[in-house]
Design a protein around this motif. Structure first.
Motif, PDB file in Angstrom:
ATOM      1  N   MET A  20     -40.878  55.020  57.563  1.00  0.00           N
ATOM      2  CA  MET A  20     -39.511  54.548  57.826  1.00  0.00           C
ATOM      3  C   MET A  20     -38.579  54.738  56.637  1.00  0.00           C
ATOM      4  O   MET A  20     -38.946  54.397  55.502  1.00  0.00           O
ATOM      5  CB  MET A  20     -39.567  53.062  58.197  1.00  0.00           C
ATOM      6  N   PRO A  21     -37.386  55.282  56.868  1.00  0.00           N
ATOM      7  CA  PRO A  21     -36.425  55.359  55.774  1.00  0.00           C
ATOM      8  C   PRO A  21     -36.038  53.954  55.335  1.00  0.00           C
ATOM      9  O   PRO A  21     -35.874  53.066  56.171  1.00  0.00           O
ATOM     10  CB  PRO A  21     -35.218  56.088  56.375  1.00  0.00           C
ATOM     11  N   ILE A  22     -35.928  53.771  54.029  1.00  0.00           N
ATOM     12  CA  ILE A  22     -35.554  52.463  53.507  1.00  0.00           C
ATOM     13  C   ILE A  22     -34.051  52.467  53.257  1.00  0.00           C
ATOM     14  O   ILE A  22     -33.564  53.155  52.351  1.00  0.00           O
ATOM     15  CB  ILE A  22     -36.325  52.168  52.195  1.00  0.00           C
ATOM     16  N   GLU A  23     -33.351  51.764  54.092  1.00  0.00           N
ATOM     17  CA  GLU A  23     -31.906  51.656  53.905  1.00  0.00           C
ATOM     18  C   GLU A  23     -31.603  50.235  53.450  1.00  0.00           C
ATOM     19  O   GLU A  23     -31.955  49.266  54.127  1.00  0.00           O
ATOM     20  CB  GLU A  23     -31.159  51.972  55.210  1.00  0.00           C
ATOM     21  N   MET A  24     -30.954  50.155  52.285  1.00  0.00           N
ATOM     22  CA  MET A  24     -30.647  48.831  51.727  1.00  0.00           C
ATOM     23  C   MET A  24     -29.266  48.376  52.190  1.00  0.00           C
ATOM     24  O   MET A  24     -28.285  49.118  52.055  1.00  0.00           O
ATOM     25  CB  MET A  24     -30.607  48.898  50.198  1.00  0.00           C
ATOM     26  N   CYS A  25     -29.204  47.156  52.685  1.00  0.00           N
ATOM     27  CA  CYS A  25     -27.927  46.584  53.103  1.00  0.00           C
ATOM     28  C   CYS A  25     -27.569  45.390  52.209  1.00  0.00           C
ATOM     29  O   CYS A  25     -28.456  44.705  51.695  1.00  0.00           O
ATOM     30  CB  CYS A  25     -28.008  46.145  54.558  1.00  0.00           C
ATOM     31  N   VAL A  26     -26.273  45.173  52.052  1.00  0.00           N
ATOM     32  CA  VAL A  26     -25.769  44.085  51.199  1.00  0.00           C
ATOM     33  C   VAL A  26     -25.173  42.996  52.087  1.00  0.00           C
ATOM     34  O   VAL A  26     -24.300  43.276  52.918  1.00  0.00           O
ATOM     35  CB  VAL A  26     -24.667  44.604  50.236  1.00  0.00           C
ATOM     36  N   PHE A  27     -25.660  41.779  51.928  1.00  0.00           N
ATOM     37  CA  PHE A  27     -25.171  40.647  52.724  1.00  0.00           C
ATOM     38  C   PHE A  27     -24.514  39.607  51.823  1.00  0.00           C
ATOM     39  O   PHE A  27     -25.028  39.301  50.742  1.00  0.00           O
ATOM     40  CB  PHE A  27     -26.324  39.994  53.487  1.00  0.00           C
ATOM     41  N   GLY A  28     -23.380  39.076  52.272  1.00  0.00           N
ATOM     42  CA  GLY A  28     -22.680  38.072  51.490  1.00  0.00           C
ATOM     43  C   GLY A  28     -22.314  36.877  52.348  1.00  0.00           C
ATOM     44  O   GLY A  28     -22.526  36.870  53.562  1.00  0.00           O
TER      45      GLY A  28
ATOM     46  N   ALA B 124     -30.603  50.378  41.242  1.00  0.00           N
ATOM     47  CA  ALA B 124     -30.129  50.255  39.854  1.00  0.00           C
ATOM     48  C   ALA B 124     -28.727  50.860  39.686  1.00  0.00           C
ATOM     49  O   ALA B 124     -27.874  50.298  38.987  1.00  0.00           O
ATOM     50  CB  ALA B 124     -31.128  50.921  38.916  1.00  0.00           C
ATOM     51  N   ARG B 125     -28.498  51.985  40.319  1.00  0.00           N
ATOM     52  CA  ARG B 125     -27.210  52.669  40.153  1.00  0.00           C
ATOM     53  C   ARG B 125     -26.067  51.840  40.741  1.00  0.00           C
ATOM     54  O   ARG B 125     -25.005  51.717  40.138  1.00  0.00           O
ATOM     55  CB  ARG B 125     -27.264  54.050  40.817  1.00  0.00           C
ATOM     56  N   TRP B 126     -26.308  51.288  41.907  1.00  0.00           N
ATOM     57  CA  TRP B 126     -25.280  50.461  42.567  1.00  0.00           C
ATOM     58  C   TRP B 126     -24.987  49.223  41.719  1.00  0.00           C
ATOM     59  O   TRP B 126     -23.826  48.842  41.530  1.00  0.00           O
ATOM     60  CB  TRP B 126     -25.786  50.085  43.963  1.00  0.00           C
ATOM     61  N   LEU B 127     -26.060  48.618  41.167  1.00  0.00           N
ATOM     62  CA  LEU B 127     -25.875  47.420  40.327  1.00  0.00           C
ATOM     63  C   LEU B 127     -25.018  47.742  39.112  1.00  0.00           C
ATOM     64  O   LEU B 127     -24.085  47.001  38.779  1.00  0.00           O
ATOM     65  CB  LEU B 127     -27.242  46.880  39.864  1.00  0.00           C
ATOM     66  N   SER B 128     -25.331  48.885  38.476  1.00  0.00           N
ATOM     67  CA  SER B 128     -24.573  49.181  37.245  1.00  0.00           C
ATOM     68  C   SER B 128     -23.147  49.646  37.559  1.00  0.00           C
ATOM     69  O   SER B 128     -22.213  49.320  36.839  1.00  0.00           O
ATOM     70  CB  SER B 128     -25.337  50.160  36.344  1.00  0.00           C
ATOM     71  N   ALA B 129     -22.969  50.359  38.656  1.00  0.00           N
ATOM     72  CA  ALA B 129     -21.613  50.800  39.028  1.00  0.00           C
ATOM     73  C   ALA B 129     -20.692  49.605  39.269  1.00  0.00           C
ATOM     74  O   ALA B 129     -19.503  49.657  38.981  1.00  0.00           O
ATOM     75  CB  ALA B 129     -21.667  51.689  40.265  1.00  0.00           C
ATOM     76  N   HIS B 130     -21.263  48.518  39.792  1.00  0.00           N
ATOM     77  CA  HIS B 130     -20.448  47.331  40.079  1.00  0.00           C
ATOM     78  C   HIS B 130     -20.608  46.254  39.007  1.00  0.00           C
ATOM     79  O   HIS B 130     -20.103  45.145  39.176  1.00  0.00           O
ATOM     80  CB  HIS B 130     -20.816  46.765  41.454  1.00  0.00           C
ATOM     81  N   GLN B 131     -21.337  46.613  37.944  1.00  0.00           N
ATOM     82  CA  GLN B 131     -21.600  45.680  36.834  1.00  0.00           C
ATOM     83  C   GLN B 131     -22.129  44.343  37.338  1.00  0.00           C
ATOM     84  O   GLN B 131     -21.595  43.281  37.000  1.00  0.00           O
ATOM     85  CB  GLN B 131     -20.338  45.503  35.999  1.00  0.00           C
TER      86      GLN B 131
ATOM     87  N   THR C  88     -23.717  49.169  53.392  1.00  0.00           N
ATOM     88  CA  THR C  88     -24.998  49.720  53.867  1.00  0.00           C
ATOM     89  C   THR C  88     -25.369  50.946  53.023  1.00  0.00           C
ATOM     90  O   THR C  88     -24.509  51.552  52.387  1.00  0.00           O
ATOM     91  CB  THR C  88     -24.918  50.180  55.343  1.00  0.00           C
ATOM     92  N   GLY C  89     -26.646  51.264  53.022  1.00  0.00           N
ATOM     93  CA  GLY C  89     -27.126  52.504  52.386  1.00  0.00           C
ATOM     94  C   GLY C  89     -26.868  52.582  50.897  1.00  0.00           C
ATOM     95  O   GLY C  89     -26.476  53.635  50.398  1.00  0.00           O
ATOM     96  N   ILE C  90     -27.119  51.504  50.154  1.00  0.00           N
ATOM     97  CA  ILE C  90     -26.781  51.498  48.725  1.00  0.00           C
ATOM     98  C   ILE C  90     -27.956  51.923  47.829  1.00  0.00           C
ATOM     99  O   ILE C  90     -27.842  51.912  46.605  1.00  0.00           O
ATOM    100  CB  ILE C  90     -26.275  50.112  48.259  1.00  0.00           C
ATOM    101  N   GLN C  91     -29.089  52.291  48.439  1.00  0.00           N
ATOM    102  CA  GLN C  91     -30.254  52.678  47.621  1.00  0.00           C
ATOM    103  C   GLN C  91     -29.939  53.921  46.787  1.00  0.00           C
ATOM    104  O   GLN C  91     -29.187  54.790  47.225  1.00  0.00           O
ATOM    105  CB  GLN C  91     -31.485  52.912  48.504  1.00  0.00           C
ATOM    106  N   ASP C  92     -30.523  53.980  45.561  1.00  0.00           N
ATOM    107  CA  ASP C  92     -30.274  55.094  44.632  1.00  0.00           C
ATOM    108  C   ASP C  92     -30.689  56.423  45.240  1.00  0.00           C
ATOM    109  O   ASP C  92     -29.987  57.421  45.133  1.00  0.00           O
ATOM    110  CB  ASP C  92     -31.109  54.923  43.342  1.00  0.00           C
ATOM    111  N   ASN C  93     -31.888  56.396  45.829  1.00  0.00           N
ATOM    112  CA  ASN C  93     -32.513  57.629  46.253  1.00  0.00           C
ATOM    113  C   ASN C  93     -32.348  57.806  47.758  1.00  0.00           C
ATOM    114  O   ASN C  93     -32.782  56.960  48.532  1.00  0.00           O
ATOM    115  CB  ASN C  93     -34.011  57.512  45.903  1.00  0.00           C
TER     116      ASN C  93
END
Ligand code: ISJ
Length: 412
Positions: free
Chosen positions: A120-128, A149-156, A202-207
């Motif tokens: 299964m493709p791993i698609e990361m979603c962000v919930f608030g 990691a990339r998404w975290l650093s891009a948004h600090q 949606t889809g924030i995974q690095d790879n």
């Protein structure tokens, strides 16, 4: 894989027996698990949850699920109850692919039977907690945090590790255990489990190529724990078996998709014949013949006629769309001067229609329903000119809705 000696599995017979059975319908194996109790790694809304949903959709049923948290706890429970365990096995973004917590659990437990595998493709979603508020922290499982990691650093953003799981992070957020500026990151399946949370991204995974391989297995406690290296070898062996299951299923689907593609590839010469003879593209009396042939065969092969009818109509609609696009193109370019024979082409279409239903029947019997798992394979297999992505999406939707009729005796 380290090149250490591979300690033979304590039950090598059963696993190699399974691998010889792979040519046989995988469904035979999963049929025995209909509605069966399954101890599932992690919790509701986890990637394991989403992967088991795919397996359930293949067989048009659900399992009796017991979400069990860690791999070790999942295997312990399944071994004690002598029933199925469902867990991750490998992930494409991990060095060496093997999931560390699974390697660790395999030191004390061994796989005695592998019934089915999901890739299964791993698609990361962000919930608030809200739609647009400022985000300062992201809570998730440490393994998931590594993959964004990339998404975290891009948004600090600051990472908030939740070792109990991605779903636990969402649960804590929904239970007001975090502040307004914290989001939970995990499987998009969390949406159904925590409807009170807002899907922010949606889809924030690095790879982009982030896949996890999951297995439905029977487990047994080892008499003695084995070393980490031995556990790696044992897990690598199970991963190989799981990949064989996945590849067998994918190859079967590819044979089907290739016939569908070949049918659509006939539409250029069909359109050519009609353009040369100034005949309309749509021929409803021919469509009625195509449908009645398909429905007769469907009935003989125990396929549900309503779903087959909808799929064949979708194929004919795509066929007409391709032809209209050629006709439009030829208005400006001129009609090519090649030969085309509609009678012969329709004979070929009859044969391809029969081959499509035959390979579809075989696939459903051996591998269960088509699900979104095989959609990317379908989209890549259909490479006929003048077929749009929308046409392909609609075709796949209709194709994956085709069902077998239970308790039916095939008559052909
Ligand atoms: C392919 C043809 O064109 C159209 C599409 C059909 C099909 O996909 O089978 C059948 C009739 C036409 O409406 C044809 O005329 O044979």
């Amino acid at each position: 894989m380290p090149s250490l000696p591979v300690r033979p599995l304590e039950k090598p017979l059963k696993l190699s027996f399974i691998s010889r059975l792979l040519a046989l319908p995988a469904l035979l194996l999963t049929l025995t698990t209909q509605g069966a109790p399954v101890y599932v790694q992690a919790g509701p809304g986890s990637f394991n949850h989403a992967a088991l949903d795919l397996l359930a959709a293949r067989n048009h049923m659900d399992y009796q699920r017991f979400y069990s948290g860690t791999p070790a706890h999942t295997y312990t429970s399944a071994a004690q109850a002598q029933t199925w365990a469902f867990s991750a096995l490998a992930n494409s973004t991990i060095e060496g692919q093997l999931v560390p917590a699974i390697v660790d659990a395999m030191r004390s437990y061994q796989v005695t039977e592998l019934s089915a595998a999901v890739h299964m493709p791993i698609e990361m979603c962000v919930f608030g907690l809200n739609k647009t508020g400022k985000i300062t922290h992201a809570a998730s499982h440490p393994a998931a945090l590594k993959q964004i990691a990339r998404w975290l650093s891009a948004h600090q953003l600051q990472a908030k590790p939740v070792p109990k799981g991605t779903n636990e992070a969402a649960r804590l957020l929904a239970a007001d255990q975090f502040d307004q500026n914290t989001v939970a990151v995990g499987s998009c399946a969390l949406k159904a489990v925590y409807p009170e949370l807002t899907l922010r991204e949606t889809g924030i995974q690095d790879n982009a190529d982030n896949h996890t391989l999951f297995g439905l297995m029977k487990m047994e406690k080892r008499p003695q724990p084995i070393s980490e290296d031995e556990a790696r070898s044992a897990l690598a062996h199970v991963v190989d078996q799981a990949n064989v299951l996945i590849n067998t299923r994918t190859d079967s689907a590819k044979a089907l998709f290739s016939h569908i593609n070949q049918r659509l590839a006939q539409m250029q010469p069909v359109a050519l014949f009609k353009a040369q003879k100034h005949r309309p593209i749509e021929d409803l009396s021919r469509e009625a013949v195509v449908l009645s042939k398909a429905l007769e065969q469907a009935q003989q092969q125990c396929l549900d006629t309503g779903s087959v009818k909808a799929f064949f109509q979708a194929q004919m609609d795509a066929a007409k769309a391709i032809q209209y696009r050629y006709r439009a193109q030829w208005l400006s370019e001129g009609v090519p001067n090649q030969e085309a024979d509609l009678t012969q082409l329709r004979n070929t279409l009859n044969q391809l229609g029969a081959a499509i239903l035959q390979t579809l029947t075989t696939h459903l019997a051996q591998h269960g329903n088509l699900t979104t798992e095989l959609k990317p394979v379908f989209l890549a297999a259909l490479n006929t000119d003048n077929l749009t992505v929308q046409d392909k999406q609609r075709l796949y939707q209709a194709l994956q809705s085709v069902r077998r009729v239970e308790n039916c005796q095939a008559t052909d």
